[in-house]
Design a protein around this motif. Structure first.
Motif, PDB file in Angstrom:
ATOM      1  N   TYR A  86      41.143  -8.258  -1.964  1.00  0.00           N
ATOM      2  CA  TYR A  86      42.270  -8.938  -1.337  1.00  0.00           C
ATOM      3  C   TYR A  86      43.011  -9.838  -2.320  1.00  0.00           C
ATOM      4  N   LEU A  87      42.406 -10.052  -3.486  1.00  0.00           N
ATOM      5  CA  LEU A  87      42.977 -10.934  -4.500  1.00  0.00           C
ATOM      6  C   LEU A  87      43.484 -10.158  -5.709  1.00  0.00           C
ATOM      7  N   THR A  88      43.369  -8.852  -5.637  1.00  0.00           N
ATOM      8  CA  THR A  88      43.851  -8.000  -6.732  1.00  0.00           C
ATOM      9  C   THR A  88      44.834  -6.940  -6.220  1.00  0.00           C
ATOM     10  N   GLY A  89      45.385  -7.173  -5.056  1.00  0.00           N
ATOM     11  CA  GLY A  89      46.426  -6.297  -4.532  1.00  0.00           C
ATOM     12  C   GLY A  89      45.946  -4.989  -3.964  1.00  0.00           C
ATOM     13  N   LYS A  90      44.641  -4.826  -3.775  1.00  0.00           N
ATOM     14  CA  LYS A  90      44.115  -3.540  -3.315  1.00  0.00           C
ATOM     15  C   LYS A  90      44.015  -3.441  -1.791  1.00  0.00           C
ATOM     16  N   LEU A  91      43.803  -4.559  -1.114  1.00  0.00           N
ATOM     17  CA  LEU A  91      43.630  -4.539   0.330  1.00  0.00           C
ATOM     18  C   LEU A  91      44.429  -5.661   0.987  1.00  0.00           C
ATOM     19  N   ASP A  92      44.826  -5.423   2.233  1.00  0.00           N
ATOM     20  CA  ASP A  92      45.413  -6.447   3.083  1.00  0.00           C
ATOM     21  C   ASP A  92      44.416  -6.789   4.186  1.00  0.00           C
ATOM     22  N   TYR A  93      44.524  -8.007   4.694  1.00  0.00           N
ATOM     23  CA  TYR A  93      43.686  -8.399   5.822  1.00  0.00           C
ATOM     24  C   TYR A  93      44.242  -7.819   7.123  1.00  0.00           C
ATOM     25  N   PRO A  94      43.386  -7.642   8.121  1.00  0.00           N
ATOM     26  CA  PRO A  94      43.903  -7.259   9.435  1.00  0.00           C
ATOM     27  C   PRO A  94      44.846  -8.349   9.956  1.00  0.00           C
ATOM     28  N   PRO A  95      45.846  -7.982  10.737  1.00  0.00           N
ATOM     29  CA  PRO A  95      46.780  -8.984  11.262  1.00  0.00           C
ATOM     30  C   PRO A  95      46.109  -9.890  12.286  1.00  0.00           C
ATOM     31  N   GLY A  96      46.725 -11.058  12.511  1.00  0.00           N
ATOM     32  CA  GLY A  96      46.205 -11.985  13.494  1.00  0.00           C
ATOM     33  C   GLY A  96      46.216 -11.399  14.895  1.00  0.00           C
ATOM     34  N   ASP A  97      45.231 -11.815  15.696  1.00  0.00           N
ATOM     35  CA  ASP A  97      45.098 -11.315  17.066  1.00  0.00           C
ATOM     36  C   ASP A  97      45.548 -12.416  18.027  1.00  0.00           C
ATOM     37  N   PRO A  98      46.674 -12.226  18.720  1.00  0.00           N
ATOM     38  CA  PRO A  98      47.188 -13.268  19.615  1.00  0.00           C
ATOM     39  C   PRO A  98      46.440 -13.368  20.934  1.00  0.00           C
ATOM     40  N   ASN A  99      45.527 -12.441  21.200  1.00  0.00           N
ATOM     41  CA  ASN A  99      44.894 -12.371  22.516  1.00  0.00           C
ATOM     42  C   ASN A  99      43.540 -13.067  22.602  1.00  0.00           C
ATOM     43  N   VAL A 100      43.128 -13.747  21.528  1.00  0.00           N
ATOM     44  CA  VAL A 100      41.816 -14.386  21.538  1.00  0.00           C
ATOM     45  C   VAL A 100      41.828 -15.739  22.242  1.00  0.00           C
ATOM     46  N   ASP A 101      43.013 -16.308  22.430  1.00  0.00           N
ATOM     47  CA  ASP A 101      43.107 -17.644  23.016  1.00  0.00           C
ATOM     48  C   ASP A 101      44.525 -17.858  23.519  1.00  0.00           C
ATOM     49  N   ARG A 102      44.673 -18.762  24.494  1.00  0.00           N
ATOM     50  CA  ARG A 102      45.994 -19.046  25.037  1.00  0.00           C
ATOM     51  C   ARG A 102      46.786 -20.038  24.186  1.00  0.00           C
ATOM     52  N   GLY A 103      46.137 -20.625  23.156  1.00  0.00           N
ATOM     53  CA  GLY A 103      46.811 -21.604  22.309  1.00  0.00           C
ATOM     54  C   GLY A 103      47.978 -21.005  21.540  1.00  0.00           C
ATOM     55  N   LEU A 104      48.972 -21.851  21.236  1.00  0.00           N
ATOM     56  CA  LEU A 104      50.192 -21.357  20.600  1.00  0.00           C
ATOM     57  C   LEU A 104      49.967 -20.883  19.168  1.00  0.00           C
ATOM     58  N   VAL A 105      49.024 -21.489  18.446  1.00  0.00           N
ATOM     59  CA  VAL A 105      48.759 -21.017  17.088  1.00  0.00           C
ATOM     60  C   VAL A 105      48.226 -19.589  17.136  1.00  0.00           C
ATOM     61  N   ILE A 158      47.012 -10.574  -2.254  1.00  0.00           N
ATOM     62  CA  ILE A 158      47.804 -10.996  -3.408  1.00  0.00           C
ATOM     63  C   ILE A 158      47.184 -10.379  -4.661  1.00  0.00           C
ATOM     64  N   ASP A 159      47.888 -10.488  -5.761  1.00  0.00           N
ATOM     65  CA  ASP A 159      47.380  -9.922  -7.009  1.00  0.00           C
ATOM     66  C   ASP A 159      47.325 -10.993  -8.089  1.00  0.00           C
ATOM     67  N   ILE A 160      46.139 -11.549  -8.276  1.00  0.00           N
ATOM     68  CA  ILE A 160      45.904 -12.501  -9.373  1.00  0.00           C
ATOM     69  C   ILE A 160      44.825 -11.921 -10.300  1.00  0.00           C
ATOM     70  N   SER A 161      44.960 -10.627 -10.550  1.00  0.00           N
ATOM     71  CA  SER A 161      43.958  -9.894 -11.337  1.00  0.00           C
ATOM     72  C   SER A 161      43.690 -10.518 -12.694  1.00  0.00           C
ATOM     73  N   ALA A 162      44.707 -11.107 -13.292  1.00  0.00           N
ATOM     74  CA  ALA A 162      44.552 -11.665 -14.638  1.00  0.00           C
ATOM     75  C   ALA A 162      43.645 -12.885 -14.659  1.00  0.00           C
ATOM     76  N   HIS A 163      43.413 -13.482 -13.510  1.00  0.00           N
ATOM     77  CA  HIS A 163      42.647 -14.735 -13.476  1.00  0.00           C
ATOM     78  C   HIS A 163      41.362 -14.665 -12.662  1.00  0.00           C
ATOM     79  N   VAL A 164      41.316 -13.807 -11.642  1.00  0.00           N
ATOM     80  CA  VAL A 164      40.201 -13.877 -10.709  1.00  0.00           C
ATOM     81  C   VAL A 164      38.956 -13.206 -11.273  1.00  0.00           C
ATOM     82  N   GLN A 165      37.815 -13.832 -11.022  1.00  0.00           N
ATOM     83  CA  GLN A 165      36.515 -13.332 -11.459  1.00  0.00           C
ATOM     84  C   GLN A 165      35.536 -13.431 -10.295  1.00  0.00           C
ATOM     85  N   MET A 166      34.501 -12.585 -10.326  1.00  0.00           N
ATOM     86  CA  MET A 166      33.464 -12.652  -9.311  1.00  0.00           C
ATOM     87  C   MET A 166      32.556 -13.850  -9.557  1.00  0.00           C
ATOM     88  N   LEU A 167      32.153 -14.510  -8.513  1.00  0.00           N
ATOM     89  CA  LEU A 167      31.148 -15.557  -8.626  1.00  0.00           C
ATOM     90  C   LEU A 167      29.832 -14.963  -9.126  1.00  0.00           C
TER      91      LEU A 167
END
Length: 282
Positions: free
Chosen positions: A117-136, A148-157
């Motif tokens: 998800y930090l090297t441009g290979k995958l996107d996260y699933p979209p937010g689910d509005p049905n889990v709660d009645r709250g506006l957020v 996002i793609d920060i391949s030049a900087h990101v390393q595995m822990l």
């Protein structure tokens, strides 16, 4: 680094903030929690040691200048983190990382399962509005979910659980909210940097987010995709018996209040932590 790496973030207007935005709290002498609109980022390091500190998460989009100013206020003019550690890659935790890295030539560390998800290979699933009645929760499908793609900087822990540039700290794999979500724990004083494995505000409610009403909760429901793993992660963190916890959303919690609330969350996770329904619930 190319400027378009976070261009989708820059085009996104999110009309959500809180009364705590722009406020920093010295949780411990070397742990500083700063609220950027609705999310917390953390500086770990003694403020009298100019270049011996680490930044945990990078807040919301368009906050790079604010973050740099906050860092210099805490550590002095020209201060530069040794590294950035990401608890996970959701937009409110990596929103300013690409812009910061244009000036800061420093490494970024994340769990192996979060790297796509930090090297441009995958996107996260979209937010689910049905889990709660709250506006957020209802607004969550509008939130950025792209990687996002920060391949030049990101390393595995490191696989041994150590955290570069953070002596005495260990990373703890706490999946559920995302596959590679981590929390950070220091045994000597039982300090815990949680990320979003659990939070201390009902993140689905716009009113409670804006007022920062303190309330123990599981991970933000609209973005959590593996609820069995999320429950196991909460149990894992409760078993550490932390004395102080800095969460990704909400005010820090400590002492007996933390112990009682975290135990309550474990015992009542099905009622207060996990939504009754939603596309990621089963």
């Amino acid at each position: 680094m190319e400027r378009n790496q976070d261009s989708k973030f820059e085009e996104t207007f999110l009309p959500v903030t809180s009364i705590g935005s722009g406020v920093g709290i010295a949780v411990l002498p070397d742990i500083y929690c700063y609220t950027d609109k609705i999310v917390n980022l953390v500086l770990v390091g003694n403020p009298n040691e100019l270049d011996d500190f680490v930044l945990i998460d990078t807040g919301m989009p368009k906050s790079a200048d604010e973050i740099k100013e906050m860092v210099e206020e805490r550590f002095g003019e020209g201060a530069l983190p040794k590294a950035i550690v990401l608890t996970h890659g959701h937009f409110d935790h990596v929103g300013s990382v690409a812009e910061l890295l244009e000036e800061w030539e420093i490494p970024v560390y994340a769990h192996e399962l979060e790297i796509p998800y930090l090297t441009g290979k995958l996107d996260y699933p979209p937010g689910d509005p049905n889990v709660d009645r709250g506006l957020v929760a209802k607004m969550s499908p509008m939130f950025p979910n792209h990687g996002i793609d920060i391949s030049a900087h990101v390393q595995m822990l490191p696989a041994d659980g150590t955290v570069p540039n953070m002596p005495n700290w260990k990373w703890v794999h706490t999946p559920g909210h995302t596959p590679g979500h981590i929390s950070l724990f220091r045994e000597q004083d039982r300090a815990l940097i949680v990320g979003d494995a659990f939070v201390t505000v009902k993140q689905e409610s716009l009113y409670k987010v804006m007022t920062q009403t303190q309330e123990i909760s599981g991970p933000p429901k609209y973005y959590t995709t593996d609820w069995d793993a999320a429950f196991e992660s909460v149990k894992k963190l409760e078993a550490l018996k932390p004395q102080v916890a800095v969460t990704g959303h909400g005010l820090p919690m400590s002492g007996e209040e933390l112990a009682e609330n975290l135990n309550y969350l474990v015992e009542h996770f099905a009622e207060i932590g996990r939504p009754d329904s939603g596309k990621y619930v089963n």
